[in-house]
Design a protein around this motif. Structure first.
Motif, PDB file in Angstrom:
ATOM      1  N   ARG A 125       0.832  -1.204   0.000  1.00 25.23           N
ATOM      2  CA  ARG A 125       0.000   0.000   0.000  1.00 25.23           C
ATOM      3  C   ARG A 125       0.864   1.250   0.000  1.00 25.23           C
ATOM      4  O   ARG A 125       2.035   1.227   0.381  1.00 25.23           O
ATOM      5  CB  ARG A 125      -0.933  -0.001   1.217  1.00 25.23           C
ATOM      6  CG  ARG A 125      -2.081  -1.009   1.111  1.00 25.23           C
ATOM      7  CD  ARG A 125      -2.967  -0.966   2.339  1.00 25.23           C
ATOM      8  NE  ARG A 125      -4.112  -1.858   2.216  1.00 25.23           N
ATOM      9  CZ  ARG A 125      -5.330  -1.499   1.795  1.00 25.23           C
ATOM     10  NH1 ARG A 125      -5.555  -0.227   1.482  1.00 25.23           N
ATOM     11  NH2 ARG A 125      -6.304  -2.371   1.710  1.00 25.23           N
ATOM     12  N   LEU A 126       0.243   2.348  -0.450  1.00 30.84           N
ATOM     13  CA  LEU A 126       0.920   3.632  -0.378  1.00 30.84           C
ATOM     14  C   LEU A 126       1.362   3.906   1.052  1.00 30.84           C
ATOM     15  O   LEU A 126       0.670   3.513   1.995  1.00 30.84           O
ATOM     16  CB  LEU A 126      -0.025   4.736  -0.871  1.00 30.84           C
ATOM     17  CG  LEU A 126      -0.365   4.696  -2.374  1.00 30.84           C
ATOM     18  CD1 LEU A 126      -1.494   5.659  -2.683  1.00 30.84           C
ATOM     19  CD2 LEU A 126       0.864   5.002  -3.216  1.00 30.84           C
ATOM     20  N   ARG A 236      -9.532   2.746  -2.033  1.00 33.68           N
ATOM     21  CA  ARG A 236      -9.671   1.894  -0.837  1.00 33.68           C
ATOM     22  C   ARG A 236      -8.588   0.823  -0.800  1.00 33.68           C
ATOM     23  O   ARG A 236      -8.078   0.481   0.272  1.00 33.68           O
ATOM     24  CB  ARG A 236     -11.051   1.215  -0.805  1.00 33.68           C
ATOM     25  CG  ARG A 236     -12.212   2.126  -0.471  1.00 33.68           C
ATOM     26  CD  ARG A 236     -13.454   1.340  -0.088  1.00 33.68           C
ATOM     27  NE  ARG A 236     -13.892   0.392  -1.103  1.00 33.68           N
ATOM     28  CZ  ARG A 236     -14.740   0.675  -2.077  1.00 33.68           C
ATOM     29  NH1 ARG A 236     -15.239   1.903  -2.198  1.00 33.68           N
ATOM     30  NH2 ARG A 236     -15.106  -0.252  -2.955  1.00 33.68           N
ATOM     31  N   ILE A 237      -8.250   0.282  -1.963  1.00 32.66           N
ATOM     32  CA  ILE A 237      -7.267  -0.792  -2.036  1.00 32.66           C
ATOM     33  C   ILE A 237      -5.837  -0.277  -1.886  1.00 32.66           C
ATOM     34  O   ILE A 237      -4.967  -0.975  -1.371  1.00 32.66           O
ATOM     35  CB  ILE A 237      -7.429  -1.554  -3.371  1.00 32.66           C
ATOM     36  CG1 ILE A 237      -8.785  -2.245  -3.439  1.00 32.66           C
ATOM     37  CG2 ILE A 237      -6.327  -2.590  -3.547  1.00 32.66           C
ATOM     38  CD1 ILE A 237      -9.092  -2.890  -4.780  1.00 32.66           C
ATOM     39  N   SER A 238      -5.598   0.954  -2.323  1.00 31.75           N
ATOM     40  CA  SER A 238      -4.211   1.435  -2.401  1.00 31.75           C
ATOM     41  C   SER A 238      -3.783   2.320  -1.241  1.00 31.75           C
ATOM     42  O   SER A 238      -2.599   2.320  -0.865  1.00 31.75           O
ATOM     43  CB  SER A 238      -3.994   2.193  -3.715  1.00 31.75           C
ATOM     44  OG  SER A 238      -4.815   3.341  -3.792  1.00 31.75           O
ATOM     45  N   LEU A 239      -4.689   3.098  -0.648  1.00 36.27           N
ATOM     46  CA  LEU A 239      -4.325   3.973   0.460  1.00 36.27           C
ATOM     47  C   LEU A 239      -4.058   3.168   1.729  1.00 36.27           C
ATOM     48  O   LEU A 239      -4.486   2.017   1.840  1.00 36.27           O
ATOM     49  CB  LEU A 239      -5.443   4.985   0.719  1.00 36.27           C
ATOM     50  CG  LEU A 239      -5.565   6.142  -0.271  1.00 36.27           C
ATOM     51  CD1 LEU A 239      -6.862   6.901  -0.028  1.00 36.27           C
ATOM     52  CD2 LEU A 239      -4.368   7.077  -0.191  1.00 36.27           C
ATOM     53  N   PRO A 240      -3.354   3.751   2.692  1.00 31.31           N
ATOM     54  CA  PRO A 240      -3.197   3.061   3.977  1.00 31.31           C
ATOM     55  C   PRO A 240      -4.553   2.660   4.547  1.00 31.31           C
ATOM     56  O   PRO A 240      -5.552   3.381   4.370  1.00 31.31           O
ATOM     57  CB  PRO A 240      -2.513   4.119   4.855  1.00 31.31           C
ATOM     58  CG  PRO A 240      -1.783   4.990   3.885  1.00 31.31           C
ATOM     59  CD  PRO A 240      -2.643   5.047   2.656  1.00 31.31           C
ATOM     60  N   VAL A 241      -4.612   1.524   5.210  1.00 29.69           N
ATOM     61  CA  VAL A 241      -5.882   1.009   5.744  1.00 29.69           C
ATOM     62  C   VAL A 241      -6.525   2.060   6.645  1.00 29.69           C
ATOM     63  O   VAL A 241      -5.880   2.617   7.537  1.00 29.69           O
ATOM     64  CB  VAL A 241      -5.652  -0.304   6.521  1.00 29.69           C
ATOM     65  CG1 VAL A 241      -6.940  -0.759   7.196  1.00 29.69           C
ATOM     66  CG2 VAL A 241      -5.123  -1.393   5.585  1.00 29.69           C
TER      67      VAL A 241
END
Length: 339
Positions: A125-126, A236-241
């Protein structure tokens, strides 16, 4: 007994990517996302892959014209760094459409084009991709220094004018290009004189986000290639949780984003296709920078869709994009308000 704990799908890009509840990722064949028409060959360009980050196994694809005379008649060519698109979750520097775009750019600008591999979410993730972009610029700066000592990669030593380096990308790659440029010019200022200079940056159909809907997101134009739902899913998939779309890596003007006013940004070319749910964000980015007195050129493409530069790498819109890019790289922006 704790019941059925089998992992289930929490995010799904049908046929391409599934994120499961245990954090594992299933990937399919991304070819289903691309046009199936064969791509014409682009003659007159040499290319090869060079590893720039051994620990992460990351490479850059180097392109240069077989005849390396620039528009100005010099044997040295400007350098165009290129980050591919795919919402930070998909895509590859080896994908045929990205490859073809880079072949055209190298041949027709002309330029040394460096197409950069970076780690993808959700496995990474980013800010992983941003860190990879910064690491690549550090590697490129090292190559510029080695060129003076005669020990750089021979293609770069022979053909690259490191003082005319441009950072670019398409979609998520454009978002990445923004962040890498901000980091690079800050580092450039700290280091003072060095052989690598970021002369400008180019954002093609930039992938920006935000929690509040723009007009184009609230009422999307017909025929978009990237939907609002698809954009939201990729963030949603790429940003920090747990991060919202106002995270600084998504929204450069979000409530927690550092101000760009004091950043000594180089000239920027912002390419905005008309049929794009992100159109207002792209134009808003350019407008905000103009308000700060930055040097900005906006190229609007009527009737074109998000990612047209790679989805349709041939035809008159692609030809016009090459003309715009060539002018920007070889003559620059003449006014902070040019449009």
């Amino acid at each position: 007994m704790t019941g059925d704990t089998a992992p289930h799908v929490v995010e799904d890009i049908p046929g391409v990517l599934q994120l499961l509840s245990d954090g594992s990722v299933l990937r399919g064949d991304e070819a289903v996302l691309w046009p199936t028409d064969p791509l014409p060959d682009v003659p007159g360009v040499q290319w090869k892959d060079v590893m720039y980050h051994a620990a992460h196994g990351l490479s850059v694809r180097v392109y240069r014209p077989e005849s390396s005379s620039s528009v100005a008649g010099s044997s040295k060519l400007p350098v165009l760094v290129y980050f591919h698109g795919g919402g930070y979750c998909l895509g590859s520097y080896t994908q045929p459409h990205f490859h073809t775009y880079c072949l055209r750019a190298s041949a027709e600008l002309p330029a040394v084009v460096l197409s950069v591999q970076y780690r993808l979410a959700p496995e990474h993730r980013l800010p992983a991709a941003i860190e990879d972009g910064a690491d690549f610029l550090s590697w490129l700066r090292g190559q510029a220094e080695l060129a003076g000592a005669g020990s750089a990669d021979p293609w770069l030593a022979e053909s690259a004018d490191f003082a005319r380096t441009f950072i670019s990308g398409a979609s998520a790659g454009a978002n990445l290009a923004h962040h890498v440029t901000v980091h690079a010019v800050s580092t450039q200022t700290q280091l003072g004189l060095n052989p690598l200079r970021v002369a400008g940056y180019v954002l093609l159909s930039a992938f920006f986000g935000g929690s509040d809907r723009t007009a184009a997101e609230a009422d999307p134009p017909a025929g978009v290639t990237l939907t609002v739902e698809g954009s939201d899913k990729l963030w949603r998939i790429s940003l920090p949780v747990g991060a919202s779309r106002d995270h600084p890596l998504s929204n450069p003007f979000g409530p927690e984003s550092p101000s760009l006013a004091p950043v000594d940004l180089p000239p920027v070319l912002v390419v905005a296709p008309e049929i794009d749910v992100l159109r207002d964000r792209v134009l808003g980015y350019a407008a905000r920078l103009k308000e700060m007195g930055k040097s900005v050129e906006v190229a609007e493409f009527e009737g074109e869709r998000h990612g047209f530069s790679v989805l349709q790498p041939f035809g008159e819109p692609a030809n016009e994009l090459m003309r715009v890019l060539r002018r920007f790289m070889y003559t620059g922006v003449t006014s902070p308000t040019e449009r």
